[in-house]
Design a protein around this motif. Structure first.
Motif, PDB file in Angstrom:
ATOM      1  N   THR A 201       0.844  -1.192   0.000  1.00 12.03           N
ATOM      2  CA  THR A 201       0.000   0.000   0.000  1.00 12.03           C
ATOM      3  C   THR A 201       0.879   1.241   0.000  1.00 12.03           C
ATOM      4  OG1 THR A 201      -0.090   0.182   2.404  1.00 12.03           O
ATOM      5  CG2 THR A 201      -1.730  -1.258   1.345  1.00 12.03           C
ATOM      6  N   LEU A 202       0.274   2.391  -0.315  1.00 12.45           N
ATOM      7  CA  LEU A 202       1.046   3.638  -0.288  1.00 12.45           C
ATOM      8  C   LEU A 202       1.578   3.906   1.113  1.00 12.45           C
ATOM      9  CD1 LEU A 202       2.112   6.151  -1.701  1.00 12.45           C
ATOM     10  CD2 LEU A 202      -0.079   7.273  -1.232  1.00 12.45           C
ATOM     11  N   LEU A 203       0.800   3.600   2.134  1.00 17.70           N
ATOM     12  CA  LEU A 203       1.278   3.802   3.508  1.00 17.70           C
ATOM     13  C   LEU A 203       2.499   2.946   3.787  1.00 17.70           C
ATOM     14  CD1 LEU A 203       1.004   5.006   6.317  1.00 17.70           C
ATOM     15  CD2 LEU A 203      -0.641   3.186   6.869  1.00 17.70           C
ATOM     16  N   GLN A 204       2.477   1.699   3.342  1.00 18.31           N
ATOM     17  CA  GLN A 204       3.639   0.832   3.546  1.00 18.31           C
ATOM     18  C   GLN A 204       4.865   1.365   2.809  1.00 18.31           C
ATOM     19  OE1 GLN A 204       1.676  -2.751   2.155  1.00 18.31           O
ATOM     20  NE2 GLN A 204       1.723  -3.654   4.203  1.00 18.31           N
ATOM     21  N   LYS A 205       4.659   1.860   1.587  1.00 18.14           N
ATOM     22  CA  LYS A 205       5.768   2.415   0.819  1.00 18.14           C
ATOM     23  C   LYS A 205       6.355   3.647   1.505  1.00 18.14           C
ATOM     24  CE  LYS A 205       3.712   0.954  -3.562  1.00 18.14           C
ATOM     25  NZ  LYS A 205       3.122   1.404  -4.844  1.00 18.14           N
ATOM     26  N   LEU A 206       5.470   4.533   1.969  1.00 18.30           N
ATOM     27  CA  LEU A 206       5.947   5.750   2.622  1.00 18.30           C
ATOM     28  C   LEU A 206       6.659   5.434   3.930  1.00 18.30           C
ATOM     29  CD1 LEU A 206       2.936   8.169   1.958  1.00 18.30           C
ATOM     30  CD2 LEU A 206       5.109   8.012   0.713  1.00 18.30           C
ATOM     31  N   THR A 207       6.157   4.426   4.635  1.00 18.85           N
ATOM     32  CA  THR A 207       6.826   4.008   5.878  1.00 18.85           C
ATOM     33  C   THR A 207       8.228   3.485   5.580  1.00 18.85           C
ATOM     34  OG1 THR A 207       4.694   3.446   6.898  1.00 18.85           O
ATOM     35  CG2 THR A 207       6.681   2.490   7.883  1.00 18.85           C
ATOM     36  N   ALA A 208       8.346   2.691   4.525  1.00 19.69           N
ATOM     37  CA  ALA A 208       9.662   2.174   4.130  1.00 19.69           C
ATOM     38  C   ALA A 208      10.599   3.311   3.736  1.00 19.69           C
ATOM     39  CB  ALA A 208       9.505   1.192   2.974  1.00 19.69           C
ATOM     40  N   GLU A 209      10.084   4.293   2.994  1.00 18.47           N
ATOM     41  CA  GLU A 209      10.900   5.436   2.603  1.00 18.47           C
ATOM     42  C   GLU A 209      11.329   6.250   3.822  1.00 18.47           C
ATOM     43  OE1 GLU A 209      12.002   6.726  -0.686  1.00 18.47           O
ATOM     44  OE2 GLU A 209      11.759   4.555  -0.813  1.00 18.47           O
ATOM     45  N   PHE A 210      10.424   6.404   4.777  1.00 14.46           N
ATOM     46  CA  PHE A 210      10.753   7.182   5.980  1.00 14.46           C
ATOM     47  C   PHE A 210      11.846   6.494   6.790  1.00 14.46           C
ATOM     48  CE2 PHE A 210      10.387   8.396  10.383  1.00 14.46           C
ATOM     49  CZ  PHE A 210      10.261   9.775  10.311  1.00 14.46           C
ATOM     50  N   ILE A 211      11.676   5.212   7.046  1.00 19.06           N
ATOM     51  CA  ILE A 211      12.663   4.493   7.850  1.00 19.06           C
ATOM     52  C   ILE A 211      14.007   4.441   7.124  1.00 19.06           C
ATOM     53  CG2 ILE A 211      13.266   2.275   8.877  1.00 19.06           C
ATOM     54  CD1 ILE A 211      10.241   1.792   9.258  1.00 19.06           C
TER      55      ILE A 211
ATOM     56  N   GLY B  47      13.800  -2.172  -0.930  1.00 21.06           N
ATOM     57  CA  GLY B  47      13.557  -2.150  -2.362  1.00 21.06           C
ATOM     58  C   GLY B  47      12.272  -2.838  -2.782  1.00 21.06           C
ATOM     59  N   PRO B  48      11.979  -4.035  -2.276  1.00 24.68           N
ATOM     60  CA  PRO B  48      10.751  -4.716  -2.682  1.00 24.68           C
ATOM     61  C   PRO B  48       9.473  -4.041  -2.173  1.00 24.68           C
ATOM     62  CG  PRO B  48      12.367  -6.284  -1.840  1.00 24.68           C
ATOM     63  CD  PRO B  48      12.869  -4.915  -1.491  1.00 24.68           C
ATOM     64  N   ILE B  49       9.591  -3.122  -1.227  1.00 23.67           N
ATOM     65  CA  ILE B  49       8.406  -2.458  -0.675  1.00 23.67           C
ATOM     66  C   ILE B  49       8.148  -1.119  -1.356  1.00 23.67           C
ATOM     67  CG2 ILE B  49       7.331  -1.521   1.411  1.00 23.67           C
ATOM     68  CD1 ILE B  49       9.145  -3.461   3.018  1.00 23.67           C
ATOM     69  N   SER B  50       9.133  -0.244  -1.317  1.00 23.73           N
ATOM     70  CA  SER B  50       8.942   1.119  -1.827  1.00 23.73           C
ATOM     71  C   SER B  50       9.758   1.438  -3.064  1.00 23.73           C
ATOM     72  CB  SER B  50       9.302   2.133  -0.740  1.00 23.73           C
ATOM     73  OG  SER B  50      10.707   2.141  -0.520  1.00 23.73           O
ATOM     74  N   GLY B  51      10.661   0.546  -3.441  1.00 26.59           N
ATOM     75  CA  GLY B  51      11.636   0.866  -4.471  1.00 26.59           C
ATOM     76  C   GLY B  51      12.919   1.419  -3.897  1.00 26.59           C
ATOM     77  N   ALA B  52      12.914   1.712  -2.590  1.00 26.08           N
ATOM     78  CA  ALA B  52      14.114   2.212  -1.898  1.00 26.08           C
ATOM     79  C   ALA B  52      14.717   3.417  -2.612  1.00 26.08           C
ATOM     80  CB  ALA B  52      15.151   1.107  -1.724  1.00 26.08           C
ATOM     81  N   HIS B  53      13.893   4.425  -2.876  1.00 24.27           N
ATOM     82  CA  HIS B  53      14.399   5.637  -3.516  1.00 24.27           C
ATOM     83  C   HIS B  53      15.295   6.420  -2.565  1.00 24.27           C
ATOM     84  CE1 HIS B  53      10.707   5.879  -6.465  1.00 24.27           C
ATOM     85  NE2 HIS B  53      11.273   4.690  -6.443  1.00 24.27           N
ATOM     86  N   PHE B  54      14.743   6.843  -1.427  1.00 19.91           N
ATOM     87  CA  PHE B  54      15.460   7.634  -0.421  1.00 19.91           C
ATOM     88  C   PHE B  54      16.009   8.937  -0.993  1.00 19.91           C
ATOM     89  CE2 PHE B  54      16.997   3.149   0.952  1.00 19.91           C
ATOM     90  CZ  PHE B  54      15.738   2.820   1.433  1.00 19.91           C
ATOM     91  N   ASN B  55      15.493   9.395  -2.120  1.00 21.27           N
ATOM     92  CA  ASN B  55      16.120  10.485  -2.853  1.00 21.27           C
ATOM     93  C   ASN B  55      15.103  11.105  -3.808  1.00 21.27           C
ATOM     94  OD1 ASN B  55      17.683  12.076  -4.612  1.00 21.27           O
ATOM     95  ND2 ASN B  55      19.408  10.669  -4.545  1.00 21.27           N
TER      96      ASN B  55
ATOM     97  N   SER C  40      -2.697   5.771 -10.108  1.00 22.93           N
ATOM     98  CA  SER C  40      -2.513   6.072  -8.686  1.00 22.93           C
ATOM     99  C   SER C  40      -2.499   4.817  -7.839  1.00 22.93           C
ATOM    100  CB  SER C  40      -3.636   6.996  -8.209  1.00 22.93           C
ATOM    101  OG  SER C  40      -4.891   6.379  -8.380  1.00 22.93           O
ATOM    102  N   THR C  41      -2.967   3.690  -8.389  1.00 22.94           N
ATOM    103  CA  THR C  41      -3.016   2.458  -7.605  1.00 22.94           C
ATOM    104  C   THR C  41      -1.918   1.482  -7.982  1.00 22.94           C
ATOM    105  OG1 THR C  41      -4.577   1.486  -9.175  1.00 22.94           O
ATOM    106  CG2 THR C  41      -5.503   2.649  -7.285  1.00 22.94           C
ATOM    107  N   GLN C  42      -1.114   1.814  -9.007  1.00 26.05           N
ATOM    108  CA  GLN C  42      -0.063   0.892  -9.400  1.00 26.05           C
ATOM    109  C   GLN C  42       1.012   0.814  -8.337  1.00 26.05           C
ATOM    110  OE1 GLN C  42       0.849   2.485 -13.364  1.00 26.05           O
ATOM    111  NE2 GLN C  42       0.876   0.356 -14.024  1.00 26.05           N
ATOM    112  N   ASN C  43       1.617  -0.364  -8.226  1.00 26.26           N
ATOM    113  CA  ASN C  43       2.746  -0.532  -7.313  1.00 26.26           C
ATOM    114  C   ASN C  43       4.016  -0.119  -8.018  1.00 26.26           C
ATOM    115  OD1 ASN C  43       4.562  -1.322  -5.434  1.00 26.26           O
ATOM    116  ND2 ASN C  43       4.323  -3.514  -5.767  1.00 26.26           N
ATOM    117  N   GLN C  44       4.635   0.970  -7.580  1.00 26.89           N
ATOM    118  CA  GLN C  44       5.844   1.410  -8.215  1.00 26.89           C
ATOM    119  C   GLN C  44       7.072   0.886  -7.509  1.00 26.89           C
ATOM    120  OE1 GLN C  44       6.597   3.228  -5.496  1.00 26.89           O
ATOM    121  NE2 GLN C  44       8.327   4.239  -6.363  1.00 26.89           N
ATOM    122  N   SER C  45       6.903   0.068  -6.470  1.00 28.29           N
ATOM    123  CA  SER C  45       8.082  -0.599  -5.919  1.00 28.29           C
ATOM    124  C   SER C  45       8.545  -1.612  -6.947  1.00 28.29           C
ATOM    125  CB  SER C  45       7.748  -1.296  -4.602  1.00 28.29           C
ATOM    126  OG  SER C  45       6.872  -2.371  -4.802  1.00 28.29           O
TER     127      SER C  45
END
Length: 250
Positions: free
Chosen positions: A4-14, A61-69, A227-232
């Motif tokens: 979910t977007l929340l999971q992705k944002l949480t991964a990016e935050f951490i 990476g498998p959750i958010s794509g691990a951008h961090f940037n 808006s619903t696609q998984n971009q991770s």
């Protein structure tokens, strides 16, 4: 299962906050233990950052794509791999998390939590360094996820380790990192006045990397995102594997 977007944002935050805690914390520790030898301090800083990047990209990476940037996020948006709303959310979280990471590093070493930076990083050589550093980082990611997706964590970690040493700016290559590091007077800091020049240079480098990757590898294999696609970035099936789409730096 799609994150979910929340999971992705949480991964990016951490991930982003731990990355900045590593950059600033290892800089403090390197200076404390190097007895005034800046080369040893930089070596410690670069090695710790590269090591943390590898771990964080593999984990997130498998959750958010691990951008961090933000420049990585903007590149993925430009390639149609995520929606504008998701990209904007990523960037807000990345900047906030980077600041949290700096504060966390300060807290761990018992220094003032907020310290406006005083390390002068300005001038043509610094700006060119940031453009080159960002160009190389983004090209590593874009070509890596096309040709060697499983190797991207190692590729990014190795590139950042090298870029600490071959660029005069020590390779920030990340607008969120640049903003956050203006809040520290430690080894990793930058003056707030020098932020705009760095960010402009980083964006120029990112645009050049997008153009070159398009020439070398062609357009993205993905269609426009919704808006619903998984971009991770997921493991490959019959298409090009996109398990990791990290950011980096510093």
């Amino acid at each position: 299962m799609q994150a979910t977007l929340l999971q992705k944002l949480t991964a990016e935050f951490i991930g982003t906050s731990l990355l900045l805690a590593t950059v600033v914390g290892s800089g403090i520790m390197g200076v404390e233990l190097s007895a005034g030898n800046d080369g040893v301090a930089l070596l410690a800083n670069a090695a710790a950052t590269a090591g943390a990047l590898y771990v964080l990209i593999v984990l997130f990476g498998p959750i958010s794509g691990a951008h961090f940037n933000p420049v990585v996020t903007l590149a993925m948006r430009a390639r149609g791999e995520m929606s504008s709303e998701a990209a904007a959310s990523y960037i807000v979280v990345q900047v906030g998390a980077a600041i949290v990471g700096v504060v966390l590093a300060h807290a761990m070493f018992g220094v003032a939590l907020i310290q406006p930076g005083d390390h002068v990083r300005s001038g043509g050589s610094q700006w060119l360094s940031e453009a080159v550093a960002t160009f190389g980082l983004l090209l590593t990611i874009l070509l890596g996820i096309r040709h060697r997706p499983a190797a991207v964590p190692a590729l990014v970690a190795c590139y950042i380790f090298a870029a600490y040493w071959f660029t005069a700016s020590t390779s920030f290559a990340n607008p969120a990192v640049t903003v956050a590091r203006a809040l520290t007077r430690t080894f990793a800091g930058i003056r707030p006045d020098d932020i705009p020049g760095f960010i402009v240079a980083q964006l120029v480098g990112a645009l050049a990397a997008l153009a070159v990757s398009h020439v070398l590898a062609g357009p993205s294999v993905e269609g426009p995102a919704t808006s619903t696609q998984n971009q991770s970035l997921r493991p490959a099936t019959k298409r090009v594997s996109r398990e990791f789409s990290p950011s980096a730096r510093r």
